[in-house]
Design a protein around this motif. Structure first.
Motif, PDB file in Angstrom:
ATOM      1  N   TRP A  97       0.868  -1.178   0.000  1.00 19.08           N
ATOM      2  CA  TRP A  97       0.000   0.000   0.000  1.00 19.08           C
ATOM      3  C   TRP A  97       0.905   1.228   0.000  1.00 19.08           C
ATOM      4  CZ3 TRP A  97      -3.316  -1.515   4.905  1.00 19.08           C
ATOM      5  CH2 TRP A  97      -4.032  -2.691   4.630  1.00 19.08           C
ATOM      6  N   THR A  98       0.462   2.275  -0.647  1.00 18.83           N
ATOM      7  CA  THR A  98       1.198   3.532  -0.643  1.00 18.83           C
ATOM      8  C   THR A  98       0.243   4.669  -0.318  1.00 18.83           C
ATOM      9  OG1 THR A  98       0.868   3.850  -3.019  1.00 18.83           O
ATOM     10  CG2 THR A  98       2.886   2.730  -2.340  1.00 18.83           C
ATOM     11  N   LEU A  99       0.824   5.797   0.056  1.00 20.93           N
ATOM     12  CA  LEU A  99       0.051   7.005   0.289  1.00 20.93           C
ATOM     13  C   LEU A  99      -0.054   7.798  -1.010  1.00 20.93           C
ATOM     14  CD1 LEU A  99       1.593   8.081   3.721  1.00 20.93           C
ATOM     15  CD2 LEU A  99      -0.703   7.181   3.358  1.00 20.93           C
ATOM     16  N   ALA A 100      -0.992   8.753  -1.030  1.00 21.86           N
ATOM     17  CA  ALA A 100      -1.167   9.574  -2.219  1.00 21.86           C
ATOM     18  C   ALA A 100       0.075  10.395  -2.531  1.00 21.86           C
ATOM     19  CB  ALA A 100      -2.376  10.494  -2.039  1.00 21.86           C
ATOM     20  N   ASN A 101       0.903  10.665  -1.512  1.00 23.89           N
ATOM     21  CA  ASN A 101       2.140  11.420  -1.738  1.00 23.89           C
ATOM     22  C   ASN A 101       3.293  10.539  -2.200  1.00 23.89           C
ATOM     23  OD1 ASN A 101       2.847  10.072   0.619  1.00 23.89           O
ATOM     24  ND2 ASN A 101       2.636  11.879   1.929  1.00 23.89           N
ATOM     25  N   GLY A 102       3.021   9.243  -2.405  1.00 21.83           N
ATOM     26  CA  GLY A 102       4.032   8.335  -2.930  1.00 21.83           C
ATOM     27  C   GLY A 102       4.813   7.568  -1.895  1.00 21.83           C
ATOM     28  N   LEU A 103       4.671   7.914  -0.623  1.00 24.48           N
ATOM     29  CA  LEU A 103       5.413   7.210   0.423  1.00 24.48           C
ATOM     30  C   LEU A 103       4.786   5.844   0.695  1.00 24.48           C
ATOM     31  CD1 LEU A 103       6.025  10.107   3.000  1.00 24.48           C
ATOM     32  CD2 LEU A 103       7.643   9.136   1.350  1.00 24.48           C
ATOM     33  N   PRO A 104       5.619   4.835   0.992  1.00 20.66           N
ATOM     34  CA  PRO A 104       5.064   3.500   1.286  1.00 20.66           C
ATOM     35  C   PRO A 104       4.357   3.492   2.627  1.00 20.66           C
ATOM     36  CG  PRO A 104       7.433   3.516   1.609  1.00 20.66           C
ATOM     37  CD  PRO A 104       7.095   4.845   1.018  1.00 20.66           C
ATOM     38  N   LEU A 105       3.184   2.861   2.681  1.00 18.56           N
ATOM     39  CA  LEU A 105       2.435   2.746   3.930  1.00 18.56           C
ATOM     40  C   LEU A 105       2.508   1.324   4.475  1.00 18.56           C
ATOM     41  CD1 LEU A 105       0.543   4.281   5.898  1.00 18.56           C
ATOM     42  CD2 LEU A 105      -1.373   3.373   4.571  1.00 18.56           C
ATOM     43  N   LEU A 106       2.515   0.343   3.573  1.00 17.58           N
ATOM     44  CA  LEU A 106       2.643  -1.059   3.975  1.00 17.58           C
ATOM     45  C   LEU A 106       3.638  -1.732   3.049  1.00 17.58           C
ATOM     46  CD1 LEU A 106       1.557  -3.467   5.731  1.00 17.58           C
ATOM     47  CD2 LEU A 106      -0.043  -3.920   3.851  1.00 17.58           C
ATOM     48  N   THR A 107       4.634  -2.374   3.614  1.00 18.98           N
ATOM     49  CA  THR A 107       5.634  -3.083   2.813  1.00 18.98           C
ATOM     50  C   THR A 107       5.693  -4.538   3.259  1.00 18.98           C
ATOM     51  OG1 THR A 107       7.429  -2.494   4.349  1.00 18.98           O
ATOM     52  CG2 THR A 107       7.014  -0.983   2.512  1.00 18.98           C
ATOM     53  N   VAL A 108       6.261  -5.388   2.421  1.00 20.20           N
ATOM     54  CA  VAL A 108       6.359  -6.804   2.738  1.00 20.20           C
ATOM     55  C   VAL A 108       7.721  -7.316   2.299  1.00 20.20           C
ATOM     56  CG1 VAL A 108       5.301  -7.492   0.550  1.00 20.20           C
ATOM     57  CG2 VAL A 108       5.270  -9.081   2.471  1.00 20.20           C
ATOM     58  N   GLU A 109       8.275  -8.196   3.089  1.00 22.62           N
ATOM     59  CA  GLU A 109       9.516  -8.883   2.747  1.00 22.62           C
ATOM     60  C   GLU A 109       9.333 -10.365   2.989  1.00 22.62           C
ATOM     61  OE1 GLU A 109      12.782  -7.703   5.163  1.00 22.62           O
ATOM     62  OE2 GLU A 109      11.584  -7.484   6.980  1.00 22.62           O
ATOM     63  N   ASP A 110       9.958 -11.181   2.150  1.00 26.31           N
ATOM     64  CA  ASP A 110       9.837 -12.628   2.230  1.00 26.31           C
ATOM     65  C   ASP A 110      11.072 -13.207   2.894  1.00 26.31           C
ATOM     66  OD1 ASP A 110      10.087 -15.514   1.231  1.00 26.31           O
ATOM     67  OD2 ASP A 110       8.078 -14.968   0.564  1.00 26.31           O
ATOM     68  N   THR A 111      10.845 -14.023   3.921  1.00 27.75           N
ATOM     69  CA  THR A 111      11.940 -14.669   4.644  1.00 27.75           C
ATOM     70  C   THR A 111      11.664 -16.157   4.732  1.00 27.75           C
ATOM     71  OG1 THR A 111      12.290 -12.669   5.970  1.00 27.75           O
ATOM     72  CG2 THR A 111      13.304 -14.698   6.760  1.00 27.75           C
ATOM     73  N   ALA A 112      12.394 -16.939   3.942  1.00 25.24           N
ATOM     74  CA  ALA A 112      12.251 -18.400   3.950  1.00 25.24           C
ATOM     75  C   ALA A 112      10.798 -18.837   3.774  1.00 25.24           C
ATOM     76  CB  ALA A 112      12.823 -18.976   5.248  1.00 25.24           C
ATOM     77  N   GLY A 113      10.088 -18.189   2.841  1.00 25.64           N
ATOM     78  CA  GLY A 113       8.715 -18.568   2.574  1.00 25.64           C
ATOM     79  C   GLY A 113       7.699 -17.945   3.495  1.00 25.64           C
ATOM     80  N   LYS A 114       8.146 -17.224   4.505  1.00 25.36           N
ATOM     81  CA  LYS A 114       7.233 -16.533   5.427  1.00 25.36           C
ATOM     82  C   LYS A 114       7.272 -15.041   5.137  1.00 25.36           C
ATOM     83  CE  LYS A 114       8.142 -20.066   8.925  1.00 25.36           C
ATOM     84  NZ  LYS A 114       8.626 -20.348  10.293  1.00 25.36           N
ATOM     85  N   GLN A 115       6.122 -14.398   5.240  1.00 25.37           N
ATOM     86  CA  GLN A 115       6.019 -12.993   4.868  1.00 25.37           C
ATOM     87  C   GLN A 115       5.907 -12.105   6.099  1.00 25.37           C
ATOM     88  OE1 GLN A 115       2.582 -13.378   2.227  1.00 25.37           O
ATOM     89  NE2 GLN A 115       3.911 -12.974   0.473  1.00 25.37           N
ATOM     90  N   ALA A 116       6.719 -11.052   6.109  1.00 19.73           N
ATOM     91  CA  ALA A 116       6.691 -10.073   7.197  1.00 19.73           C
ATOM     92  C   ALA A 116       6.229  -8.736   6.640  1.00 19.73           C
ATOM     93  CB  ALA A 116       8.079  -9.936   7.821  1.00 19.73           C
ATOM     94  N   TYR A 117       5.088  -8.256   7.129  1.00 21.58           N
ATOM     95  CA  TYR A 117       4.523  -6.982   6.693  1.00 21.58           C
ATOM     96  C   TYR A 117       4.855  -5.894   7.714  1.00 21.58           C
ATOM     97  CZ  TYR A 117       1.753  -9.335   3.081  1.00 21.58           C
ATOM     98  OH  TYR A 117       1.360 -10.058   1.978  1.00 21.58           O
ATOM     99  N   HIS A 118       5.181  -4.710   7.205  1.00 21.51           N
ATOM    100  CA  HIS A 118       5.502  -3.565   8.056  1.00 21.51           C
ATOM    101  C   HIS A 118       4.511  -2.449   7.743  1.00 21.51           C
ATOM    102  CE1 HIS A 118       9.458  -5.380   9.093  1.00 21.51           C
ATOM    103  NE2 HIS A 118       9.386  -5.832   7.837  1.00 21.51           N
ATOM    104  N   TYR A 119       3.723  -2.053   8.759  1.00 25.06           N
ATOM    105  CA  TYR A 119       2.686  -1.033   8.576  1.00 25.06           C
ATOM    106  C   TYR A 119       3.113   0.260   9.252  1.00 25.06           C
ATOM    107  CZ  TYR A 119      -1.998   1.044   8.475  1.00 25.06           C
ATOM    108  OH  TYR A 119      -3.079   1.878   8.244  1.00 25.06           O
TER     109      TYR A 119
END
Length: 462
Positions: free
Chosen positions: A341-363
């Motif tokens: 997800w991103t904000l209207a100003n272009g900054l990331p609001l929600l990011t995800v990274e994959d670690t050994a098949g498991k997903q970590a989301y940062h809000y």
């Protein structure tokens, strides 16, 4: 004609007429006898006002007339039956399911002279006699177990229906305010794109795509599985309540079993979890080991708080109407993984990274009214749905994610409908655009005209 002024372009037909008629041909001189007596007479020329190339002339005229009609945007008008009170729309392959769920409602509409149509391309007429017909039962004997065979109804291939796209097409065919009752599957996977607006008087009725009473060996035990979810509230108790309420709404809508547990920061789950939601703003990397394969860790990100309102830009169609949700506050800092997800100003609001098949989301915001309006919106549960029931873990043919009627029904359109037709006799009429057909005809005429012109002008070899 939607744009009759476009027919004025037909006056351009004068161009090929003038080109083909303006053919000044030099007269031939035939000398006979003595020409002394006419030596000083004026020379004359002969002109020809005849069309000498009829095939090419007709092709050019037809092409101009076709382009003029194309600019006028013609439609083919078909009167709706005078005694019809409205349309009933049901996917043909799911008639027996819709009828089982809404038998009394459908019977009452048919008795009131409503027309039955397929909720699919063309909206063809359906026979009421076939509504109750269901697929033939299939016996299945589970291998290695004693007992009589179990019976289930094989749904066959998943039905490909795009309800919102069909509503857009229907809105161009029927007049504004025409009564329509839609019976459609509530499978979330079928609802793609922005929720449309409609001028129709439309009511929506949804049902599960596969009968609840049917037993299917391919999905046996799928609904009985429990999804383990752990929430770490920390000091954000209000956030945790909103999240838990959304998860419970998802469980109720989909029929899934969620085991939701709340733990403090120093506690760890006793069994592997499918989803861990860490709201206490503490490092959560170590919790990845407490996830199942393909498990999800959702955590609040930390950083400098920015009090600058913006809007959530969400690429999915799960949120009804593609609403822009207002975000009042968010934190800055390095974005780990790629943006979801991103904000209207272009900054990331929600990011995800994959670690050994498991997903970590940062809000980078919070599920709290002081940080944004997201938790007050109808689409909040839909936004959390991919985390509670990941698409990668679902067989698309038996996708159990469901959409509520309030999220599925198209929104009423504002303003006047330009292409609505009402005949002078009071009968309604549906209409079908002829633009595509005329475009194809114009392309064929242009191609034929170019080929014929080249053929006639090609060099003649002795």
């Amino acid at each position: 004609m939607l744009n009759p002024i476009g027919l004025l372009a037909a006056t351009a037909v004068m161009i090929p007429i003038l080109v083909h008629l303006w053919r000044v041909r030099k007269g031939k001189t035939l000398r006979i006898g003595s020409i002394a007596l006419i030596e000083g007479s004026a020379r004359t020329r002969s002109t020809s006002l005849r069309i000498h190339n009829w095939p090419l002339f007709l092709l050019r005229c037809l092409l101009i007339f076709t382009l003029a009609f194309l600019l006028a945007s013609p439609v083919w008008q078909k009167d709706v039956k005078a005694n019809a009170k409205g349309w009933i729309l049901i996917p043909a392959a799911e008639q027996h399911i819709a009828y089982a769920a809404y038998k009394q409602k459908i019977d009452s509409l048919l008795a009131a002279q409503w027309e039955l149509h397929e909720f699919g391309n063309g909206f063809i007429d359906l026979s009421p006699k076939e509504l109750g017909a269901s697929p033939a039962p299939v016996e299945w004997q589970q291998g290695g177990q004693a007992g009589r065979p179990r019976i289930y109804y094989d749904p066959g291939e998943p039905v490909e229906v795009r309800p919102w796209a069909l509503v857009k097409e229907l809105d161009t065919r029927l007049p504004a305010g025409y009564p329509v009752q839609v019976f459609a599957s509530n499978s979330l996977s079928q609802y793609a794109g922005a929720r449309p607006n409609t001028h129709l008087s439309l009511q929506w009725h949804s049902y599960a795509p596969i009968e609840n009473t049917a037993y299917n060996p391919n999905t046996a035990g799928a609904d009985s599985a429990t999804t383990n979810i752990t929430i770490y509230p920390g000091n954000n108790l209000a956030d945790a309540r909103y999240v838990k309420a959304a998860l419970e709404a998802i469980a109720e809508a989909t029929g899934k079993r969620f085991q939701i547990t709340s733990l403090t920061g120093n506690q760890t789950p006793q069994v592997p979890q499918q989803l861990i939601i860490r709201l206490d703003e503490q490092p959560a990397t170590q919790l990845l080991q407490n996830l199942t394969t393909n498990g999800i860790l959702f955590q609040y990100d930390t950083g400098k708080v920015i009090d600058q309102p913006s809007y959530l830009q969400h690429p999915s169609s799960a949120a009804p109407g593609n609403n822009q949700y207002k975000i009042h506050r968010y934190v800055t800092g390095p974005a780990e993984g790629h943006p979801v997800w991103t904000l209207a100003n272009g900054l990331p609001l929600l990011t995800v990274e994959d670690t050994a098949g498991k997903q970590a989301y940062h809000y980078k915001s919070r599920f709290n009214p002081g940080w944004g309006d997201l938790v007050w919106e109808d689409g909040f549960a839909a936004l959390l749905l991919p985390f509670a029931i990941p698409v990668t873990n679902i067989d698309i043919a038996y996708d159990q994610r469901a959409l509520d009627d309030r999220q599925a029904i198209p929104q009423p359109a504002t303003g006047k409908k330009n292409n609505a037709i009402n005949n002078t006799n009071g009968h309604n009429a549906s209409q079908y655009s002829l633009t595509t057909l005329l475009g194809i005809i114009a392309g064929l005429l242009f191609t034929a005209e170019r080929i014929l012109a080249w053929w006639q002008q090609r060099p003649q070899h002795a």
